[in-house]
Write a protein that holds these residues in place. Structure first.
Motif, PDB file in Angstrom:
ATOM      1  N   GLN A  98      21.430  22.213  22.839  1.00 41.99           N
ATOM      2  CA  GLN A  98      21.987  23.171  21.883  1.00 41.99           C
ATOM      3  C   GLN A  98      23.515  23.145  21.909  1.00 41.99           C
ATOM      4  OE1 GLN A  98      20.281  27.183  21.740  1.00 41.99           O
ATOM      5  NE2 GLN A  98      18.654  26.484  23.128  1.00 41.99           N
ATOM      6  N   LEU A  99      24.076  23.122  23.111  1.00 42.30           N
ATOM      7  CA  LEU A  99      25.531  23.115  23.239  1.00 42.30           C
ATOM      8  C   LEU A  99      26.115  21.815  22.707  1.00 42.30           C
ATOM      9  CD1 LEU A  99      28.160  24.336  24.155  1.00 42.30           C
ATOM     10  CD2 LEU A  99      27.663  23.562  26.490  1.00 42.30           C
ATOM     11  N   LYS A 100      25.465  20.718  23.017  1.00 43.34           N
ATOM     12  CA  LYS A 100      25.933  19.423  22.516  1.00 43.34           C
ATOM     13  C   LYS A 100      25.944  19.402  20.996  1.00 43.34           C
ATOM     14  CE  LYS A 100      24.546  14.959  21.232  1.00 43.34           C
ATOM     15  NZ  LYS A 100      23.489  14.426  20.342  1.00 43.34           N
ATOM     16  N   GLU A 101      24.871  19.893  20.362  1.00 43.96           N
ATOM     17  CA  GLU A 101      24.791  19.888  18.902  1.00 43.96           C
ATOM     18  C   GLU A 101      25.823  20.828  18.285  1.00 43.96           C
ATOM     19  OE1 GLU A 101      22.986  17.915  16.845  1.00 43.96           O
ATOM     20  OE2 GLU A 101      22.636  16.851  18.733  1.00 43.96           O
TER      21      GLU A 101
ATOM     22  N   ALA B 177      27.065  22.608  30.803  1.00 42.68           N
ATOM     23  CA  ALA B 177      28.234  22.190  30.024  1.00 42.68           C
ATOM     24  C   ALA B 177      28.541  20.718  30.265  1.00 42.68           C
ATOM     25  CB  ALA B 177      29.440  23.053  30.386  1.00 42.68           C
ATOM     26  N   ARG B 178      28.419  20.285  31.530  1.00 44.95           N
ATOM     27  CA  ARG B 178      28.698  18.887  31.860  1.00 44.95           C
ATOM     28  C   ARG B 178      27.705  17.957  31.169  1.00 44.95           C
ATOM     29  NH1 ARG B 178      28.340  19.064  37.246  1.00 44.95           N
ATOM     30  NH2 ARG B 178      30.498  19.796  37.319  1.00 44.95           N
ATOM     31  N   GLN B 179      26.429  18.333  31.154  1.00 49.99           N
ATOM     32  CA  GLN B 179      25.413  17.503  30.499  1.00 49.99           C
ATOM     33  C   GLN B 179      25.685  17.376  29.003  1.00 49.99           C
ATOM     34  OE1 GLN B 179      22.019  19.833  32.085  1.00 49.99           O
ATOM     35  NE2 GLN B 179      21.142  17.866  32.692  1.00 49.99           N
TER      36      GLN B 179
ATOM     37  N   LEU C 108      27.756  13.864  24.463  1.00 47.64           N
ATOM     38  CA  LEU C 108      28.741  13.626  23.405  1.00 47.64           C
ATOM     39  C   LEU C 108      29.538  12.353  23.682  1.00 47.64           C
ATOM     40  CD1 LEU C 108      30.111  17.224  22.758  1.00 47.64           C
ATOM     41  CD2 LEU C 108      28.824  15.814  21.144  1.00 47.64           C
ATOM     42  N   ALA C 109      29.867  12.132  24.953  1.00 45.47           N
ATOM     43  CA  ALA C 109      30.594  10.915  25.317  1.00 45.47           C
ATOM     44  C   ALA C 109      29.725   9.684  25.094  1.00 45.47           C
ATOM     45  CB  ALA C 109      31.046  10.994  26.772  1.00 45.47           C
ATOM     46  N   LYS C 110      28.449   9.789  25.449  1.00 49.80           N
ATOM     47  CA  LYS C 110      27.525   8.668  25.263  1.00 49.80           C
ATOM     48  C   LYS C 110      27.377   8.312  23.793  1.00 49.80           C
ATOM     49  CE  LYS C 110      22.802   7.180  26.346  1.00 49.80           C
ATOM     50  NZ  LYS C 110      21.500   7.578  26.959  1.00 49.80           N
TER      51      LYS C 110
END
Length: 246
Positions: A14-17, A51-53, A58-60
């Motif tokens: 959810q946070l990534k999106e 948060a790190r995940q 996003l980096a990947k």
């Protein structure tokens, strides 16, 4: 914004999106610094691991990159090429509001070996044009390209044109009446050789997209045989697929 802790979708997804949407809509533009893991954890009431995940995903996906001791920043968006359209590199870059350019490695007359002759449908030893360039977008190296042209179809082209700044396809069309219609293209992934790594500013572990293409004009006349390698971190290929029933 708080995340839905009762959802079946993991919080880090959810946070990534959410962050991806903010990047794509310009809340965090190219070059902007993202909040730290600690700040994200506090703002969204999640753990720092969550948060790190999210940031790792996003980096990947190529949206962000980390700079040691400086933080996490939004990367420039990838350049997308639609596989269902035949366009030149210059056209692709201009359509995205960027400035195209090239660094000439070699521009000369050459003789076709058996492979090149087969693709251009000429006899081995036929005089051809060899044009090798590093292709640039806003002065950033994007691709390494080696192009072979049937010299008979465009005599004198190297003497009259500077392909560090001109579009080859435009010159072929406007000066030689050579309208490119379709292409047969093969795409694969591989590790670049040393010269390509240096020219494209890549490390020795970063793969590239490898494209081999024969481009045809009217009456299925082959005009161009080109080998290219593109930076995967700056370029991607897109197509549309439609399901058909047997």
């Amino acid at each position: 914004m708080l995340l839905d802790h009762g959802s079946t979708i993991p919080l880090y997804i959810q946070l990534k999106e959410h962050l991806r949407t903010q990047i794509e809509t310009g809340v965090y533009p190219s070059g902007a610094r993202l909040p730290s893991e600690r700040d994200l954890a506090q703002a969204f009431q999640v753990s720092r691991m969550t948060a790190r995940q999210a940031l790792q995903l996003l980096a990947k996906d190529g949206f962000i990159s980390s700079r040691v001791g400086k933080g996490t920043y939004v990367r420039r968006p990838k350049i997308a090429q639609d596989l269902y359209l035949l366009t030149s590199f210059t056209e692709d870059i201009c359509q995205r509001g960027m400035v195209p350019g090239s660094r000439i490695i070699r521009a000369a007359l050459d003789r076709a070996d058996d492979e090149i002759a087969g693709h251009l449908q000429v006899a081995a030893g036929t005089e051809i044009i060899l044009l090798s360039r590093v292709r640039l977008a806003d002065n950033e190296p994007i691709a390494w390209e080696i192009c072979h042209l049937n010299h008979r179809l465009c005599p004198g082209i190297l003497e009259r044109h500077d392909f560090s700044r001109e579009s080859l396809y435009q010159v072929l069309r406007e000066e030689y009446g050579c309208h490119l219609i379709w292409a047969d293209q093969l795409i694969s992934a591989r590790i670049p050789d040393r010269r390509q790594r240096v020219a494209l500013q890549l490390d020795d572990k970063t793969p590239v997209l490898s494209l081999t293409r024969v481009t045809y004009a009217d009456h299925d006349q082959p005009v161009e045989f080109v080998r290219s390698v593109y930076r995967c971190d700056r370029y991607h290929l897109r197509t549309i697929l439609r399901y058909t029933c047997d």
